[in-house]
Scaffold this active site. Structure first.
Site, PDB file in Angstrom:
ATOM      1  N   THR B 156      16.746  -2.218  22.912  1.00 38.45           N
ATOM      2  CA  THR B 156      17.581  -1.252  22.198  1.00 38.45           C
ATOM      3  C   THR B 156      18.381  -2.051  21.203  1.00 38.45           C
ATOM      4  O   THR B 156      18.694  -3.217  21.465  1.00 38.45           O
ATOM      5  CB  THR B 156      18.537  -0.460  23.104  1.00 38.45           C
ATOM      6  OG1 THR B 156      19.421  -1.370  23.753  1.00 38.45           O
ATOM      7  CG2 THR B 156      17.790   0.372  24.139  1.00 38.45           C
ATOM      8  N   HIS B 157      18.699  -1.442  20.064  1.00 41.51           N
ATOM      9  CA  HIS B 157      19.389  -2.175  18.999  1.00 41.51           C
ATOM     10  C   HIS B 157      18.600  -3.440  18.630  1.00 41.51           C
ATOM     11  O   HIS B 157      19.176  -4.400  18.146  1.00 41.51           O
ATOM     12  CB  HIS B 157      20.805  -2.588  19.416  1.00 41.51           C
ATOM     13  CG  HIS B 157      21.657  -1.468  19.920  1.00 41.51           C
ATOM     14  ND1 HIS B 157      22.652  -0.889  19.152  1.00 41.51           N
ATOM     15  CD2 HIS B 157      21.686  -0.829  21.110  1.00 41.51           C
ATOM     16  CE1 HIS B 157      23.263   0.050  19.874  1.00 41.51           C
ATOM     17  NE2 HIS B 157      22.702   0.107  21.054  1.00 41.51           N
ATOM     18  N   SER B 278      -2.711 -14.270   0.817  1.00 40.28           N
ATOM     19  CA  SER B 278      -1.889 -14.399  -0.371  1.00 40.28           C
ATOM     20  C   SER B 278      -2.659 -15.128  -1.440  1.00 40.28           C
ATOM     21  O   SER B 278      -3.449 -16.029  -1.153  1.00 40.28           O
ATOM     22  CB  SER B 278      -0.619 -15.188  -0.010  1.00 40.28           C
ATOM     23  OG  SER B 278      -0.033 -15.742  -1.169  1.00 40.28           O
ATOM     24  N   LYS B 284      -1.103 -17.874   4.500  1.00 41.86           N
ATOM     25  CA  LYS B 284      -0.598 -16.563   4.869  1.00 41.86           C
ATOM     26  C   LYS B 284      -1.667 -15.652   5.466  1.00 41.86           C
ATOM     27  O   LYS B 284      -2.789 -15.612   4.993  1.00 41.86           O
ATOM     28  CB  LYS B 284       0.018 -15.850   3.651  1.00 41.86           C
ATOM     29  CG  LYS B 284       1.290 -16.430   3.156  1.00 41.86           C
ATOM     30  CD  LYS B 284       2.395 -16.499   4.193  1.00 41.86           C
ATOM     31  CE  LYS B 284       2.929 -15.140   4.562  1.00 41.86           C
ATOM     32  NZ  LYS B 284       3.540 -14.418   3.470  1.00 41.86           N
ATOM     33  N   ASN B 286      -1.261 -11.727   6.524  1.00 41.34           N
ATOM     34  CA  ASN B 286      -0.224 -10.702   6.462  1.00 41.34           C
ATOM     35  C   ASN B 286      -0.661  -9.392   7.094  1.00 41.34           C
ATOM     36  O   ASN B 286      -1.800  -8.983   6.929  1.00 41.34           O
ATOM     37  CB  ASN B 286       0.155 -10.450   5.008  1.00 41.34           C
ATOM     38  CG  ASN B 286       0.743 -11.685   4.348  1.00 41.34           C
ATOM     39  OD1 ASN B 286       1.525 -12.400   4.966  1.00 41.34           O
ATOM     40  ND2 ASN B 286       0.345 -11.937   3.119  1.00 41.34           N
ATOM     41  N   GLU B 291       2.156  -2.655   7.126  1.00 39.94           N
ATOM     42  CA  GLU B 291       3.162  -2.459   6.071  1.00 39.94           C
ATOM     43  C   GLU B 291       2.869  -1.220   5.239  1.00 39.94           C
ATOM     44  O   GLU B 291       3.778  -0.474   4.870  1.00 39.94           O
ATOM     45  CB  GLU B 291       3.215  -3.691   5.172  1.00 39.94           C
ATOM     46  CG  GLU B 291       3.712  -4.937   5.866  1.00 39.94           C
ATOM     47  CD  GLU B 291       3.549  -6.173   4.976  1.00 39.94           C
ATOM     48  OE1 GLU B 291       4.501  -6.527   4.288  1.00 39.94           O
ATOM     49  OE2 GLU B 291       2.442  -6.748   4.973  1.00 39.94           O
ATOM     50  N   LYS B 326       0.025  22.274  -4.397  1.00 38.33           N
ATOM     51  CA  LYS B 326      -1.227  21.772  -3.827  1.00 38.33           C
ATOM     52  C   LYS B 326      -1.320  20.252  -3.786  1.00 38.33           C
ATOM     53  O   LYS B 326      -1.759  19.677  -2.781  1.00 38.33           O
ATOM     54  CB  LYS B 326      -2.408  22.368  -4.586  1.00 38.33           C
ATOM     55  CG  LYS B 326      -2.814  23.739  -4.031  1.00 38.33           C
ATOM     56  CD  LYS B 326      -3.833  24.446  -4.869  1.00 38.33           C
ATOM     57  CE  LYS B 326      -3.220  25.082  -6.082  1.00 38.33           C
ATOM     58  NZ  LYS B 326      -2.169  26.072  -5.835  1.00 38.33           N
TER      59      LYS B 326
END
Lengths: 458, 458, 458, 458
Positions: B156-157, B278, B284, B286, B291, B326
């Site tokens: 939590t938090h 990347s 990298k 990712n 995302e 639409k």
């Protein structure tokens, strides 16, 4: 896989669904020209610092020109396998130049490349929107001059309030669109800062010359912090906000003219060529263009809302979410562009139904306020004058009279000695002549504003 | 001009810019199948009431089938001159059948025709989204079973709170998506009311049989007020709201898994095929899919916002603004569809890094609450137990100890007689075993839920 | 610090600015009654499972009643030091009962306590909104009966389209508000699931009986997954969405009546008691109530937008961001409540200006569509009939004629043999009588709907 | 009724519900000071043009000062009967000065009075927000200097990317907040245009001197078109948009620091005084302030959304809907104000856990990009270098090695002759030293930026 710009550390191919889900070429192909311009500038700079030698930069620039031509001719092959426009162009370059093409990406990342392309695109879009705003102002100016002597009822709360000159009415919108132009000009300064050269997020160990690139591309300054830049979409939000205000201005006016096109108002004659009909009701002639302009307001405001929600809660620096910014930007620019064009065309072609307007112009007690002000100038305290005129209006309404039809005795009971002078401020024409304040619809004040805007807009 | 469905009262052609500005064929062509189905049902009904005679209805139905086939083959010619899909299809019908084609529009307007088509489309989209939600639930169920014994830190938090079984974690999302299915089912009832036959806005003097059309098209009931229907877009808003909640559920989960994919958390092994790299940073890998799922939340919520703003302040009945509904609907459905597919695929392919999770599982005092509850069951008032355990935690934190590493004397000072029993609730495994309440992460409770869902989802 | 519910592990006091920044008592004090009800149920359950003994539960319930009375009397002391209403009430309980008060929080957390309180509050608000919706429907029903024979022009694109009975017009809104009631009923089922007992996020080791609490508080079921519940705000979003639709319905109607109150339309007589005036223009009588209802639409839709953005990208389980949900919920409920009341009052007091409406009722070719349908029933193909009537309208418009004023010869040229019968569908009264379809404004159809609604609403 | 400013034409009292529904005094009382300042300026101007004589203006100004003092002392009686703050103050003036008080409203309307008051309030709020932004920049500057030598992992896609100096990190936010200040400065110019004197919507026949009022109140210019002004809320939207961007900047940073406060990241030591605990979990220490800052982003963006939707589709000129603008403006200003203060306080009090950061700093291949660039500078084409380093990373990852732990032979296979030099760019410290580009995290570039900002901010 070799076609990706980043395959080295990966084992196996990207899942087909992932390719389809993550591609952006279906919309970012619009950035091809900006991408090529920015790449050419980057390439020339690499030559200046010795990382490209001999005629390598010229070769790259020429090949990029050829790629641009191929895209424009419609012969360029797009594929979602190649993700985005940047990969497409780099790939095409490598196909043409081999290892030399592989050098171009030196000292830059896709992140700063995308950001640069979008800024170049946005800068150009800003200028085009501004041009269309000015064209709309000119159409309003032409209408103001054409109908300068027409008197319209002015409204508050959609209730008749005071008479205004049509020229005053059109000038009100010229003011609004001028604020829009001003906001766009402010936004342009913030757009026109070069991101290229900040590389992925921390800068680069390649000794690049960012000032050279900025100079070549017409950027006024160079972004000072790489982390900031690689996460920054402020300029997209600001531009789209400015567009949202334009759309809201258009939408309010569209609402007004839709009302004015009703049987009940009957103020406007919109040409058939700007209306459409009904598939079932043969008598209908509908102001569709105005309705769509009004409706499209929602679209532009939602584009902004989308961008705000998109960047909400994103930590530094680049996150892939940001890929979603472009469609919102494009949509807002496209929508406002066609709306501005439609509005300018409509204003040029539409005419007031002068007779219909004039026929009911004395309805609605448009002279009540001026009568009250007359009493004030005669020494009656404001609040007393207000109360008194209010009662006269109720009296007239119950008897279906106009204020000018009241006998002089009635006015004399308010303040002895008013005599016939009071009729000098009653009736719409007298009211108009009575206005005095700067910015008012007083004919001489409107004339002054017309002169000012004529100069500005020519 | 003759090609329009409404040319009679108009003089001259529509302005080209107006044609381009008002067309909807560029997006409403997606409704072609629904338009044809609804037209066929309408035609058959016209035959039933004697307005089509002989084999006229059959001819119309056959010609419409042929038109559908032509569209699907890619040979159908679209043109923005013909405004929308309805006009295209009617025009094609007239080209094939002449005057007979001209009869089909009897007793209907484009307004109720559009509304019917959109409802048919939405009904089908609702069902497809529901199918994908269930598939996502199944992928969550598979993960829950695969990793049922894995213990995760619950947060939590974003701070470590208590241990939870991985199965409990996956079941939490199954619950969320079930609520989404329920909402969609409720929405479907409101979608599935036939608008066709309300005509322009007041109904028709043609003695049509709306029940027949409803029956043919699978509508559960028939709209009871024509004015209501011709202005109603509630069902579009409700559907898109339901989609927005789905998107928000997906987006919260995506955020979570993005965190869990960081070097710092290191909980997940996302396969290379669901990641991208990347262009500048060769190391990298990712989590782009996650995302983008997170980012696309903004898109769907903005679609709703757009629709709400669109209908704001519109009087009865149809206004052309509504044509803008639409694209927002389509975009929301498309976006949620691909996001659901991507999510289900990702969940199927991703694995926990069990060792990495286990290595730090005892960090963060996940047993503090159970210790407190143990003290309460031993007779210590709740607030006192809370305060006491809080101080123990601070004590441990300063000395880099775990609660289970405290000597028994410390616990005895809280309440004499606790003895070794206290260690029976310390440490993550003991904590898990201690849970009792319905809906908790207690292994037997989780088992119960797994059984329930297994039955539901099979 | 000791007053906090969580001080044990903390060193030093909370920063004053932080106290002010994080408090929620300034708005969540509205939940005091729900908090007390839920606490009493929780206390009784603790007695049932033996964690409270003797008359402890009775003592707690009595003390909570006393606290409720103190709050209602205005003598209760609120302080932002004590964060929220839950802490205030627990603190007051401890002040009265000492250690016994400290026991109440056993087996629950503030998270599930807050969620339970908000659900109780929302359930009650749902019922109150529904009551007000029904009251609004009744006011519409009364208007429908009062003015059942009044004929209004019906509009599409804000252009005159076809005549409609006033009763048909009012019934259209009754339908809309009925859908709102239906949506609220669906939402209520999802609201009415007990969160209490899921504790912080993983459940509890205390052997609580959640069914008992659910039964006491009237919840229909018990939430099955603790992680889901501690992050769930779906019910707040759904409720506020439902309210947004209500607001949009109100706003569209308000726009309509603002138009109808203009000098130009002149359809309505709004009583002085529902209007306000101008500080400068003594003649003004403005429909402020309608304008504010329209304006407040934006507020409710923004409340929803705020909630969607709030939960965007939040991982499981509870995050403090969620504290921001309550003000949006309260604002949406409050706003829609007063708007519904104002609308019902206004509808009851407002009268049609029947003469003004009737005077221009034959304007705008409201009979053109029925003429076309008459021709179709006489065997003219639809599209031909449409084209022909369109041309007649243009002819009439140029000569300022009505269709009924055309000589019979004109109609005979369309189709020989029409004769005088054609006049039987011309003019607004004939048009109304001609309608036939279910759901139309045909007098017998409207009568049928009035009967149906009379039964439902009584 | 006599207390209203507009009772004359009305018969009977306003309905009580309407009074409650339409009042704004519950929130616009915040404008009391601005209303009094503007009234005093207006009064002095009326004296200048001879409409107030003798010491009348002085009497009015003195009485208004006394009313201000009474309001500030808390003794002023507010009542929703009196609608708004403007009516309250005018009424109080009339109670004190009788007929003289009644004169003050000469030549102005409530519309331009409200607009002037709100502009004065907004101008002052703009300046206060700017002050707080600068204070936040100073807190970031202090942190940058305090931790200038700390090295952080920089992230893209929340994955470790390259090392950055902490100073570079803090400077990134200084840049963002500077853009916010710039936008606010641009907005201020548009706010600072005097509306007063445009009267209701058309100007006035009273020969007022608007330049005098502008001069007295510090407005830079005078609005040129009365119709424009009486409908204009652009400045409110622009200001709230600027605040929304500030909130989004704060929210992204808050997200980042929430992550950095997790057990898993462990980068930050937030003082207890800026955290709160849990009512059930005694070990919890939660970053509530950061979570609320993040959550409040939604609030400010929704305030903007509300304003956009509010003005959508409103025709000229004033409509009562616009009364709803103030609460959104107030809320946005209040929310951003407390968030800025909380953020600045938190940044001043929070410390990096330097050891924890350093302990894992070499994780995640932060040197891969610099290695690639080194190869490029050694003559390897970019794309080849990228591919090669990508493979090395995969090789290392599988063996749990760092790049710097690879033997020289491995690098020699890439390009013979690299020798030991390659180790000069491996490892985080070497990487940092290698950066060169303007705007990068190179220590000398960061130093340059620190110097620049130190000068600007002092």
């Amino acid at each position: 896989m070799a076609e990706k710009t980043w395959g080295g550390r990966f084992r196996g191919d990207t899942d087909d669904r992932v390719v389809a889900f993550t591609e952006s070429i279906s919309f970012d192909h619009r950035l091809y020209r900006e991408d090529i311009l920015a790449s050419q500038a980057h390439g020339r700079m690499l030559a200046e610092i010795g990382l490209l030698v001999g005629d390598e930069a010229e070769q790259i620039c020429a090949a990029l020109d050829a790629i641009a031509a191929e895209i424009e001719s419609g012969n360029f092959q797009f594929s979602s396998e190649l993700e985005d426009i940047h990969t497409h162009i780099e790939r095409a370059l490598i196909e043409r130049l081999g290892d030399l093409g592989r050098k171009l990406h030196t000292g830059r990342s896709r992140n700063d490349q995308v950001s640069t392309d979008v800024k170049l695109w946005a800068r150009s879009a800003l200028d085009q929107i501004t041009t269309r705003l000015v064209d709309l102002q000119k159409s309003l100016m032409a209408a103001a001059e054409r109908d300068r002597e027409v008197i319209l009822p002015g409204y508050t709360h959609m209730q008749r309030a005071q008479p205004v000159l049509a020229a005053h009415y059109f000038l009100a919108y010229i003011e609004k669109y001028q604020r829009d132009c001003d906001r766009l000009a402010d936004c342009r300064r913030r757009v026109n800062v070069l991101p290229l050269g900040t590389a992925a997020l921390a800068g680069t160990s390649i000794p690049i010359d960012r000032d050279s690139v900025a100079h070549q591309l017409g950027f006024e300054s160079v972004a000072a912090n790489s982390l900031d830049v690689s996460s920054d979409r402020d300029f997209v939000l600001e531009f789209v906000f400015d567009l949202a205000i334009v759309a809201l201005h258009l939408g309010g006016w569209a609402e007004e003219w839709i009302l004015w096109s009703t049987t009940e108002f009957g103020f406007l004659q919109i040409p058939d060529s700007f209306c459409t009909g009904s598939s079932i009701m043969p008598h209908k002639k509908n102001p569709d263009v105005l309705e769509l302009i009004r409706g499209k307001t929602a679209r532009v405001c939602a584009d902004l809302q989308r961008l705000m929600m998109l960047v909400k809660g994103l930590p530094l620096a680049y996150n892939r979410d940001l890929q979603e910014d472009k469609e919102a930007l494009f949509d807002a620019v496209d929508t406002v562009t066609v709306s501005l064009e439609a509005a300018a065309g409509l204003i040029r072609e539409t005419r007031f139904r002068r007779e219909a307007i004039a026929a009911r112009l004395e309805d609605g007690f448009l002279d009540a306020t001026t009568l009250m002000e007359f009493l004030v100038l005669e020494g009656v305290p404001l609040r007393t004058a207000h109360e008194t005129v209010g009662k006269l209006v109720r009296h007239c309404e119950e008897r279906r009279l106009r204020l000018a039809q009241l006998p002089v005795e009635v006015f004399e009971t308010i303040k002895p000695g008013l005599g016939q002078r009071v009729y000098g401020v009653l009736g719409v024409y007298n009211v108009l002549a009575a206005f005095k304040s700067y910015g008012s619809t007083a004919p001489h004040e409107v004339e002054r504003q017309l002169m000012k805007w004529k100069k500005i807009l020519s």
